[in-house]
Design an enzyme around this catalytic site. Structure first.
Site, PDB file in Angstrom:
ATOM      1  N   GLY A  73       2.384   2.271  -2.595  1.00  0.00           N
ATOM      2  CA  GLY A  73       3.525   1.866  -3.408  1.00  0.00           C
ATOM      3  C   GLY A  73       3.821   2.813  -4.558  1.00  0.00           C
ATOM      4  N   THR A 132       0.856  -1.188   0.000  1.00  0.00           N
ATOM      5  CA  THR A 132       0.000   0.000   0.000  1.00  0.00           C
ATOM      6  C   THR A 132       0.894   1.241   0.000  1.00  0.00           C
ATOM      7  OG1 THR A 132      -0.177   0.140   2.425  1.00  0.00           O
ATOM      8  CG2 THR A 132      -1.819  -1.211   1.258  1.00  0.00           C
ATOM      9  N   TYR A 177       0.810  11.898  15.353  1.00  0.00           N
ATOM     10  CA  TYR A 177       1.569  11.021  14.465  1.00  0.00           C
ATOM     11  C   TYR A 177       2.325   9.966  15.274  1.00  0.00           C
ATOM     12  CZ  TYR A 177       4.966   9.540  10.956  1.00  0.00           C
ATOM     13  OH  TYR A 177       5.735   8.786  10.096  1.00  0.00           O
ATOM     14  N   SER A 182       4.931   5.946  -4.175  1.00  0.00           N
ATOM     15  CA  SER A 182       5.951   6.948  -3.859  1.00  0.00           C
ATOM     16  C   SER A 182       6.759   6.512  -2.642  1.00  0.00           C
ATOM     17  CB  SER A 182       5.312   8.319  -3.587  1.00  0.00           C
ATOM     18  OG  SER A 182       4.503   8.266  -2.423  1.00  0.00           O
ATOM     19  N   GLY A 183       7.858   7.215  -2.409  1.00  0.00           N
ATOM     20  CA  GLY A 183       8.635   7.049  -1.185  1.00  0.00           C
ATOM     21  C   GLY A 183       9.107   5.636  -0.905  1.00  0.00           C
ATOM     22  N   ILE A 184       8.954   5.239   0.368  1.00  0.00           N
ATOM     23  CA  ILE A 184       9.416   3.923   0.809  1.00  0.00           C
ATOM     24  C   ILE A 184       8.687   2.808   0.073  1.00  0.00           C
ATOM     25  CG2 ILE A 184       9.508   2.353   2.801  1.00  0.00           C
ATOM     26  CD1 ILE A 184       9.853   4.856   4.561  1.00  0.00           C
ATOM     27  N   GLY A 185       7.399   2.983  -0.179  1.00  0.00           N
ATOM     28  CA  GLY A 185       6.628   1.957  -0.877  1.00  0.00           C
ATOM     29  C   GLY A 185       7.122   1.722  -2.288  1.00  0.00           C
TER      30      GLY A 185
END
Length: 204
Positions: free
Chosen positions: A13, A11, A149, A15-18
Site C-alpha cells: 500500500g 499489502t 510473471y 505505492s502504485g495501485i495499493g
C-alpha cells in the site's frame, strides 16, 4: 461513505495501485492499514494519506512477519472487512534469459506470498469479508518476455477460483482483479532497467 467503519488492509500500500486504493478507501470512510517493505516509500505514503492510516513495514515474502503484522493491524483497528493482496514485483522473465534467482523472486512474491497473505488474514476476517487478489492481464494475453510473471498471475487466478469453492462457512468473498495496464512505479523501474540493458525486477 460506502466503507464507513469498515477495516481494510492493503499489502504493497506504499505505492502504485495499493497506494491509490488506500486513498480511495480512506475517502470512503474506512480504517486502513497498509504494508510495505521500503521504509522511505512507506513514510511518504503516510505523509500523503494522513495520520489515520496504520503503516506496517513488512516484507510479504516473510510469512512470520506477515502474520505478525496482520495480527497487529487487527488488534489496533479491528478485524478485517477487506483484504487486498496487492504487493508484487514486475519482472521480465523470458525463457532462455532468466536466472533461477529472478524466477524464484517473482514466484515467491507474486504467488507464494499471496497465498500466505490470505492465510495470515483468515483468523482476523469479519463475516462476509472481501479478500481481493491482484491479478493481471498477463494471465490470459500471452505477452512475450514475461513467462514467470504471467505464470504467477495465472496461478493467482486459479487460486481465486479454488478458494471460492473451498471457502469457510463464514463465506468470505474472494474476487480477483485483472484490470487494464496501469502506469506505476514498478513500470517505471522496469523501463529504466530496459534502457540500461539489464533485466530484473523492482520490489515495492
Amino acid at each position: 461513505m460506502r466503507l464507513k467503519n469498515k477495516v481494510a488492509i492493503i499489502t504493497g500500500g506504499n505505492s502504485g495501485i495499493g497506494l491509490a486504493t488506500a486513498r480511495v478507501f480512506l475517502a470512503e470512510g474506512a480504517k486502513v492499514a497498509i504494508t510495505g517493505r521500503n521504509p522511505k516509500t512507506l513514510a511518504a505514503a503516510v505523509e500523503e494519506l494522513g495520520g489515520d492510516v496504520l503503516a506496517l513495514q513488512v516484507d510479504v515474502t516473510d510469512v512470520a512477519a506477515t502474520e505478525k503484522a496482520f495480527a497487529e493491524a487487527a488488534e489496533k483497528l479491528g478485524n478485517f472487512d477487506v483484504v487486498f493482496a496487492n504487493a508484487g514485483i514486475a519482472g521480465e522473465t523470458a525463457v532462455g534469459k532468466t536466472t533461477l534467482e529472478q524466477f524464484e523472486a517473482v514466484v515467491r512474491t507474486n504467488f507464494t506470498a499471496v497465498f500466505f497473505t490470505v492465510q495470515a488474514a483468515l483468523p482476523h476476517l469479519n463475516d462476509g469479508a472481501s479478500v481481493i487478489l491482484n491479478g493481471s492481464v498477463h494471465a490470459v494475453l500471452g505477452i512475450p518476455g514475461y513467462s514467470a510473471y504471467a505464470g504467477t498471475k495465472g496461478a493467482v487466478r486459479a487460486m481465486t477460483r479454488n478458494c471460492l469453492r473451498t471457502r469457510s462457512a463464514r463465506h468470505p468473498r474472494q474476487p480477483g482483479h485483472a484490470g487494464r495496464h496501469q502506469d506505476t512505479d514498478l513500470e517505471y523501474a522496469r523501463d529504466d532497467r530496459r534502457r540500461q540493458g539489464c533485466p530484473g525486477s523492482a520490489l515495492r
